[in-house]
Design a protein around this motif. Structure first.
Motif, PDB file in Angstrom:
ATOM      1  N   ARG A 147       0.784  -1.224   0.000  1.00  0.00           N
ATOM      2  CA  ARG A 147       0.000   0.000   0.000  1.00  0.00           C
ATOM      3  C   ARG A 147       0.818   1.277   0.000  1.00  0.00           C
ATOM      4  NH1 ARG A 147      -5.323  -0.584   1.024  1.00  0.00           N
ATOM      5  NH2 ARG A 147      -5.307   1.379  -0.068  1.00  0.00           N
ATOM      6  N   TYR A 177      -0.904   4.110   3.237  1.00  0.00           N
ATOM      7  CA  TYR A 177      -2.353   3.891   3.260  1.00  0.00           C
ATOM      8  C   TYR A 177      -2.704   3.112   4.521  1.00  0.00           C
ATOM      9  CZ  TYR A 177      -2.703   5.427  -1.593  1.00  0.00           C
ATOM     10  OH  TYR A 177      -2.677   6.169  -2.740  1.00  0.00           O
ATOM     11  N   TRP A 178      -3.406   3.776   5.410  1.00  0.00           N
ATOM     12  CA  TRP A 178      -3.857   3.107   6.634  1.00  0.00           C
ATOM     13  C   TRP A 178      -5.002   2.139   6.326  1.00  0.00           C
ATOM     14  CZ3 TRP A 178      -0.606   4.136  10.495  1.00  0.00           C
ATOM     15  CH2 TRP A 178       0.091   5.341  10.475  1.00  0.00           C
ATOM     16  N   SER A 179      -5.826   2.499   5.348  1.00  0.00           N
ATOM     17  CA  SER A 179      -6.939   1.667   4.894  1.00  0.00           C
ATOM     18  C   SER A 179      -7.338   2.179   3.513  1.00  0.00           C
ATOM     19  CB  SER A 179      -8.121   1.747   5.869  1.00  0.00           C
ATOM     20  OG  SER A 179      -8.716   3.040   5.830  1.00  0.00           O
ATOM     21  N   ASP A 180      -8.425   1.641   2.983  1.00  0.00           N
ATOM     22  CA  ASP A 180      -8.890   2.113   1.678  1.00  0.00           C
ATOM     23  C   ASP A 180      -9.333   3.571   1.720  1.00  0.00           C
ATOM     24  OD1 ASP A 180      -8.428  -0.313   0.474  1.00  0.00           O
ATOM     25  OD2 ASP A 180     -10.451  -1.069   0.886  1.00  0.00           O
TER      26      ASP A 180
END
Length: 473
Positions: free
Chosen positions: A344, A394-397
């Protein structure tokens, strides 16, 4: 009695369902046969069928209805079917300012921030597809002390000294709001693209229209106004601030260039662009003179892990005055790129160095520091070097952060005043939330410092919050 009456209807319903299933099976078989025939024709013409593209992340999920007209129109219109809609080989990324979408690319390929070319629709009766794009963006900015530019974080504008140096300031504006118009069509000479874009940074005290891009490109030949070939839009970090690190290559200019495909994602681009000798210490009768265009040569390598770009620029600088004149040459190199890390994360970087190329940097473009006229009337190209990096996690989407740092240095060549620019530092850390592709908001902390030739310096801290709505995403 009632079951006897319902039996014919039930049998008829079963026959209808069976017939519908049979028709669906026949249509699927027909589509498979057409696909096989199309692949065979492409192999006969020396082309491979389009590669399989994995599904993007939820934040970048394609809009099937918006993408379909592009693929259908190009399939019917030209042997170059799918060339404009083929996915970028670069790793996908998100970006607030999104400079990659407007950048010129060989045969008008998609950018890593717009791999699906969503939002196009066909003009009836033609092979032309058009798209209206852009976004609305509000920035709220708080400075701990004077920053010079209240709307962009341009570190070279931070005031050193002065009566109002320690006054804090708050500002809100929507000048980064922009509109774009794009048209594409296939031709026998490659894909044709026209791109037009503006924002509202044309004036420091009002929302004056400013042209950012107005160019056409057929295949690998570009002509018009937009990003300089020397700069690398894909290496620019993802910041809420519009200016970005001062050492990054950045210039909007009129020019023409042609790219030569070398295979396997490698290209070589040759460009001629509008010259502008930006000079320090001119006298009242001195004017800059331009006899030759700025010439750039850029080598680029793209892979699924990212890209590397090496650019060179050569310039002819000059001035003419009352009984005196002089000319000199300038030039420099820029190495930039991107690297996907793990699944990511993304690393972006750029390094620049040379003489007489201040115009090509984000911090010093328009500052009159390409070259300086010394006390003897000689024109001295000013040495410059610097670099930056940006790291995206990117921690999440929906959540991501960026850490950016850069420095830019300028030597005086024994020709600059003591209060002229010498060095700048730029740092930024942000947290960005995109709950939907068309909606982005975030907070960013920025630090900047400017040092003058005589050693005096000043710095400032800025906190910026942004809310952005994209028209097509």
């Amino acid at each position: 009695m009632l079951p006897l009456l319902l039996a014919p209807g039930a049998a008829l319903a079963q026959d209808s369902v069976g017939a519908l299933r049979q028709e669906i099976t026949q249509v699927q078989a027909h589509l498979q046969a057409l696909t096989a025939r199309l692949d065979a024709l492409e192999r006969e013409q020396g082309k491979d069928p389009p590669p399989y593209t994995p599904s993007p992340s939820p934040a970048q999920a394609p809009d099937t209805q918006a993408t379909a007209p592009l693929a259908q129109t190009e399939t019917a219109a030209s042997p170059t079917r799918g060339a404009a809609a083929a996915p970028s080989i670069l790793p996908p990324r998100d970006s607030v300012a999104d400079p990659s979408t407007a950048a010129s690319r060989p045969d008008n390929a998609p950018s890593p921030t717009d791999p699906e070319l969503k939002g196009f629709f066909a003009i009836p009766g033609t092979e032309t597809l058009i798209r209206l794009g852009g976004y609305a963006k509000l920035d709220a900015i708080a400075d701990s002390r004077a920053a010079g530019d209240n709307q962009q974080f341009v570190t070279s504008s931070i005031p050193v000294g002065g009566p109002h140096r320690d006054v804090s300031h708050f500002d809100m504006h929507a000048k980064q709001t922009r509109f774009s118009f794009e048209a594409r069509r296939p031709t026998t000479h490659g894909n044709l693209r026209f791109y037009l874009e503006n924002d509202f940074f044309g004036s420091s005290d009002s929302y004056e229209f400013r042209l950012r891009h107005a160019y056409g490109q057929l295949g690998n030949t570009y002509a018009g106004y937009g990003y300089s070939t020397f700069m690398d839009a894909d290496s620019l970090p993802d910041t809420l601030d519009f200016a970005g690190p001062g050492a990054a290559g950045y210039l909007l200019v009129a020019g023409i260039h042609h790219s030569f495909a070398l295979g396997k994602g490698n290209t070589l681009t040759l460009a001629a662009e509008d010259p502008d000798s930006q000079l320090a210490n001119p006298g009242d009768a001195d004017i800059s003179t331009e006899r030759l265009p700025d010439i750039s040569l850029v080598a680029r390598m793209e892979r699924d892990w990212g890209h590397l770009q090496l650019g060179a620029v050569a310039r002819s600088l000059g001035y003419d005055g009352d009984g005196r004149s002089d000319r000199t040459f300038g030039g420099g190199l820029q190495l930039s790129g991107s690297f996907a890390i793990a699944e990511r994360d993304l690393l972006l970087f750029g390094m620049v160095g040379g003489k007489g190329i201040s115009r090509y940097t984000a911090d010093l473009t328009g500052s009159g520091l390409d070259a300086a006229i010394n006390a003897n009337g000689q024109l001295k190209a000013l040495p410059l070097y610097g670099g930056f990096f940006g790291y995206t996690h990117y921690w999440s989407d929906m959540w991501r952060s960026n850490l950016i740092y850069g420095q830019l240095h300028l030597d005086d060549a024994d020709a600059l005043a003591r209060d002229a620019f010498r060095r700048s530092q730029y740092g930024a850390l942000n947290l960005i939330w995109s709950p939907a592709p068309s909606w982005t908001m975030g907070m960013e902390v920025l630090y900047g410092q400017q040092r003058l030739q005589d050693g005096r310096s000043a710095d400032t801290l800025r906190v910026q919050g942004s809310l952005q709505y994209s028209f097509i995403k």
